[in-house]
Scaffold this motif. Structure first.
Motif, PDB file in Angstrom:
ATOM      1  N   HIS A   1       0.871  -1.149  -0.064  1.00  0.00           N
ATOM      2  CA  HIS A   1       0.146   0.069   0.113  1.00  0.00           C
ATOM      3  C   HIS A   1       0.783   1.205   0.059  1.00  0.00           C
ATOM      4  O   HIS A   1       1.962   1.317   0.609  1.00  0.00           O
ATOM      5  CB  HIS A   1      -1.003   0.010   1.294  1.00  0.00           C
ATOM      6  CG  HIS A   1      -1.925  -0.883   1.325  1.00  0.00           C
ATOM      7  ND1 HIS A   1      -3.089  -1.180   0.348  1.00  0.00           N
ATOM      8  CD2 HIS A   1      -2.026  -2.283   1.683  1.00  0.00           C
ATOM      9  CE1 HIS A   1      -3.620  -2.119   0.582  1.00  0.00           C
ATOM     10  NE2 HIS A   1      -3.247  -3.103   1.517  1.00  0.00           N
ATOM     11  N   ALA A   2       0.424   2.405  -0.864  1.00  0.00           N
ATOM     12  CA  ALA A   2       1.048   3.609  -0.667  1.00  0.00           C
ATOM     13  C   ALA A   2       0.781   4.230   0.648  1.00  0.00           C
ATOM     14  O   ALA A   2       0.005   3.989   1.241  1.00  0.00           O
ATOM     15  CB  ALA A   2       0.260   4.464  -1.700  1.00  0.00           C
ATOM     16  N   THR A   3       2.026   4.854   0.969  1.00  0.00           N
ATOM     17  CA  THR A   3       2.035   5.407   2.224  1.00  0.00           C
ATOM     18  C   THR A   3       2.963   6.855   2.292  1.00  0.00           C
ATOM     19  O   THR A   3       3.548   6.890   1.154  1.00  0.00           O
ATOM     20  CB  THR A   3       2.623   4.641   3.575  1.00  0.00           C
ATOM     21  OG1 THR A   3       2.196   5.031   4.777  1.00  0.00           O
ATOM     22  CG2 THR A   3       3.934   4.186   3.307  1.00  0.00           C
ATOM     23  N   ARG A   4       3.260   7.544   3.346  1.00  0.00           N
ATOM     24  CA  ARG A   4       3.928   8.489   3.495  1.00  0.00           C
ATOM     25  C   ARG A   4       4.371   8.441   5.095  1.00  0.00           C
ATOM     26  O   ARG A   4       3.514   8.025   5.884  1.00  0.00           O
ATOM     27  CB  ARG A   4       3.346   9.829   3.104  1.00  0.00           C
ATOM     28  CG  ARG A   4       2.362  10.258   3.596  1.00  0.00           C
ATOM     29  CD  ARG A   4       1.792  11.669   3.006  1.00  0.00           C
ATOM     30  NE  ARG A   4       0.810  12.255   4.031  1.00  0.00           N
ATOM     31  CZ  ARG A   4       0.070  13.205   3.642  1.00  0.00           C
ATOM     32  NH1 ARG A   4      -0.105  13.536   2.405  1.00  0.00           N
ATOM     33  NH2 ARG A   4      -0.585  13.652   4.471  1.00  0.00           N
ATOM     34  N   VAL A   5       5.462   9.089   5.351  1.00  0.00           N
ATOM     35  CA  VAL A   5       5.763   9.103   6.882  1.00  0.00           C
ATOM     36  C   VAL A   5       6.434  10.471   7.174  1.00  0.00           C
ATOM     37  O   VAL A   5       6.942  11.335   6.434  1.00  0.00           O
ATOM     38  CB  VAL A   5       7.069   8.285   6.999  1.00  0.00           C
ATOM     39  CG1 VAL A   5       6.438   6.748   6.806  1.00  0.00           C
ATOM     40  CG2 VAL A   5       8.078   8.565   6.230  1.00  0.00           C
ATOM     41  N   ASP A   6       6.316  10.644   8.605  1.00  0.00           N
ATOM     42  CA  ASP A   6       6.711  11.848   9.354  1.00  0.00           C
ATOM     43  C   ASP A   6       8.257  12.221   9.225  1.00  0.00           C
ATOM     44  O   ASP A   6       8.999  11.175   9.664  1.00  0.00           O
ATOM     45  CB  ASP A   6       6.132  12.151  10.555  1.00  0.00           C
ATOM     46  CG  ASP A   6       6.443  13.279  11.396  1.00  0.00           C
ATOM     47  OD1 ASP A   6       7.409  14.044  11.042  1.00  0.00           O
ATOM     48  OD2 ASP A   6       5.896  13.567  12.564  1.00  0.00           O
ATOM     49  N   PRO A   7       8.942  13.014   8.765  1.00  0.00           N
ATOM     50  CA  PRO A   7      10.419  13.048   8.754  1.00  0.00           C
ATOM     51  C   PRO A   7      11.003  12.965  10.202  1.00  0.00           C
ATOM     52  O   PRO A   7      12.174  12.821  10.184  1.00  0.00           O
ATOM     53  CB  PRO A   7      10.655  14.412   7.748  1.00  0.00           C
ATOM     54  CG  PRO A   7       9.532  15.179   7.869  1.00  0.00           C
ATOM     55  CD  PRO A   7       8.390  14.425   8.027  1.00  0.00           C
ATOM     56  N   ASP A   8      10.366  13.526  11.186  1.00  0.00           N
ATOM     57  CA  ASP A   8      10.877  13.563  12.229  1.00  0.00           C
ATOM     58  C   ASP A   8      10.896  12.574  12.920  1.00  0.00           C
ATOM     59  O   ASP A   8      11.543  12.462  14.252  1.00  0.00           O
ATOM     60  CB  ASP A   8      10.014  14.792  13.022  1.00  0.00           C
ATOM     61  CG  ASP A   8      10.224  16.304  12.512  1.00  0.00           C
ATOM     62  OD1 ASP A   8      11.250  16.281  11.964  1.00  0.00           O
ATOM     63  OD2 ASP A   8       9.495  17.001  12.629  1.00  0.00           O
ATOM     64  N   ASP A   9      10.091  11.442  12.572  1.00  0.00           N
ATOM     65  CA  ASP A   9      10.301  10.151  13.225  1.00  0.00           C
ATOM     66  C   ASP A   9      10.393   8.982  12.351  1.00  0.00           C
ATOM     67  O   ASP A   9      11.567   8.813  12.051  1.00  0.00           O
ATOM     68  CB  ASP A   9       8.699   9.919  14.007  1.00  0.00           C
ATOM     69  CG  ASP A   9       8.328   8.663  14.666  1.00  0.00           C
ATOM     70  OD1 ASP A   9       9.437   8.181  15.258  1.00  0.00           O
ATOM     71  OD2 ASP A   9       7.373   8.190  14.814  1.00  0.00           O
ATOM     72  N   LEU A  10       9.534   8.319  12.032  1.00  0.00           N
ATOM     73  CA  LEU A  10       9.428   7.084  11.136  1.00  0.00           C
ATOM     74  C   LEU A  10      10.286   7.708   9.851  1.00  0.00           C
ATOM     75  O   LEU A  10      11.350   6.752   9.436  1.00  0.00           O
ATOM     76  CB  LEU A  10       8.186   6.650  10.541  1.00  0.00           C
ATOM     77  CG  LEU A  10       8.568   5.264   9.821  1.00  0.00           C
ATOM     78  CD1 LEU A  10       9.055   4.150  10.371  1.00  0.00           C
ATOM     79  CD2 LEU A  10       7.048   4.754   9.588  1.00  0.00           C
ATOM     80  N   GLY A  11      10.361   8.578   9.310  1.00  0.00           N
ATOM     81  CA  GLY A  11      11.209   9.251   8.085  1.00  0.00           C
ATOM     82  C   GLY A  11      12.588   8.911   8.419  1.00  0.00           C
ATOM     83  O   GLY A  11      13.347   8.710   7.507  1.00  0.00           O
ATOM     84  N   GLY A  12      12.946   9.726   9.603  1.00  0.00           N
ATOM     85  CA  GLY A  12      14.491   9.327  10.050  1.00  0.00           C
ATOM     86  C   GLY A  12      14.860   8.046  10.254  1.00  0.00           C
ATOM     87  O   GLY A  12      15.888   7.667   9.787  1.00  0.00           O
ATOM     88  N   ARG A  13      14.069   7.344  10.961  1.00  0.00           N
ATOM     89  CA  ARG A  13      14.497   5.693  11.143  1.00  0.00           C
ATOM     90  C   ARG A  13      14.587   4.956   9.792  1.00  0.00           C
ATOM     91  O   ARG A  13      15.556   4.072   9.544  1.00  0.00           O
ATOM     92  CB  ARG A  13      13.554   5.171  12.131  1.00  0.00           C
ATOM     93  CG  ARG A  13      13.617   5.839  13.579  1.00  0.00           C
ATOM     94  CD  ARG A  13      12.684   5.459  14.502  1.00  0.00           C
ATOM     95  NE  ARG A  13      11.210   5.326  14.231  1.00  0.00           N
ATOM     96  CZ  ARG A  13      10.307   4.364  14.353  1.00  0.00           C
ATOM     97  NH1 ARG A  13      10.505   3.550  14.938  1.00  0.00           N
ATOM     98  NH2 ARG A  13       9.237   4.805  14.232  1.00  0.00           N
ATOM     99  N   LEU A  14      13.391   5.312   8.988  1.00  0.00           N
ATOM    100  CA  LEU A  14      13.750   4.660   7.402  1.00  0.00           C
ATOM    101  C   LEU A  14      14.836   5.072   6.862  1.00  0.00           C
ATOM    102  O   LEU A  14      15.700   4.403   6.116  1.00  0.00           O
ATOM    103  CB  LEU A  14      12.509   4.872   6.722  1.00  0.00           C
ATOM    104  CG  LEU A  14      11.213   4.024   7.198  1.00  0.00           C
ATOM    105  CD1 LEU A  14      10.053   4.561   6.158  1.00  0.00           C
ATOM    106  CD2 LEU A  14      11.591   2.571   6.826  1.00  0.00           C
ATOM    107  N   SER A  15      15.293   6.576   6.864  1.00  0.00           N
ATOM    108  CA  SER A  15      16.525   6.995   6.161  1.00  0.00           C
ATOM    109  C   SER A  15      17.746   6.094   6.699  1.00  0.00           C
ATOM    110  O   SER A  15      18.459   5.847   5.968  1.00  0.00           O
ATOM    111  CB  SER A  15      16.498   8.522   6.260  1.00  0.00           C
ATOM    112  OG  SER A  15      17.860   8.986   5.743  1.00  0.00           O
TER     113      SER A  15
END
Length: 175
Positions: free
Chosen positions: A108-122
């Motif tokens: 599924h398509a999604t998006r993430v908050d850069p301050d939380d999950l986005g940072g961990r995924l990066s």
């Protein structure tokens, strides 16, 4: 999308046709702790989806296994993305044909908050830095999520010593 780690799946012996030599007991089943690191540490994955006309489609992908799900990104115009927008059912596999991990789930398509999950995924995508791919924490925060998709597993089949350790892992539904 924020996420918490998924619960550990239950394990059982898969059902194979007679003659494959599967043990009749659960002795020798793999543990999730033996399988999940292979998903996390892999560099290359294969994702299979189904075209709207029913024909199969497979594509190699980079991605990360994180918090019990597979995260990957790409253009929304790709054949794969158009397939899963029509039918989210997918199979994710690793490259080995002898140390096998097969994930069945939905993309599924999604998006993430850069301050939380986005940072961990990066940080998790850092395993591709040597190949020149270093997405920033805000790469998936836009309206279209930067093409970010997540595969949530329903079932995983795995074996490293066929047929002795063939194991089916079933995940609780997230409903």
């Amino acid at each position: 999308m924020e996420t918490t780690p998924r619960a550990t799946p239950t394990s059982s012996r898969p059902e194979f046709p007679e003659g494959y030599g599967l043990p009749e007991t659960t002795d020798g089943l793999l543990t999730w702790d033996q399988v999940e690191p292979r998903l996390r540490d892999a560099q290359h994955y294969w994702i299979s989806s189904v075209r709207p006309d029913g024909r199969p489609h497979s594509v190699p992908r980079w991605g990360v296994w994180f918090d019990g799900r597979f995260w990957y990104d790409g253009a929304p115009t790709t054949r794969h993305t158009r397939n899963v927008e029509h039918n989210p059912a997918v199979t994710l596999t690793l490259e080995s044909g002898t140390e096998v991990v097969i994930v069945e789930g939905e993309s599924h398509a999604t998006r993430v908050d850069p301050d939380d999950l986005g940072g961990r995924l990066s940080e998790a995508f850092g395993k591709y830095a040597a190949a020149g791919y270093t997405p920033a924490p805000d790469s998936w925060a836009g309206e279209d999520g930067g093409g970010l998709r997540v595969i949530t597993p329903g079932r995983v089949l795995a074996w490293f010593d066929f047929p002795n350790d063939c194991t089916r892992f079933s995940f609780p539904s997230s409903a």
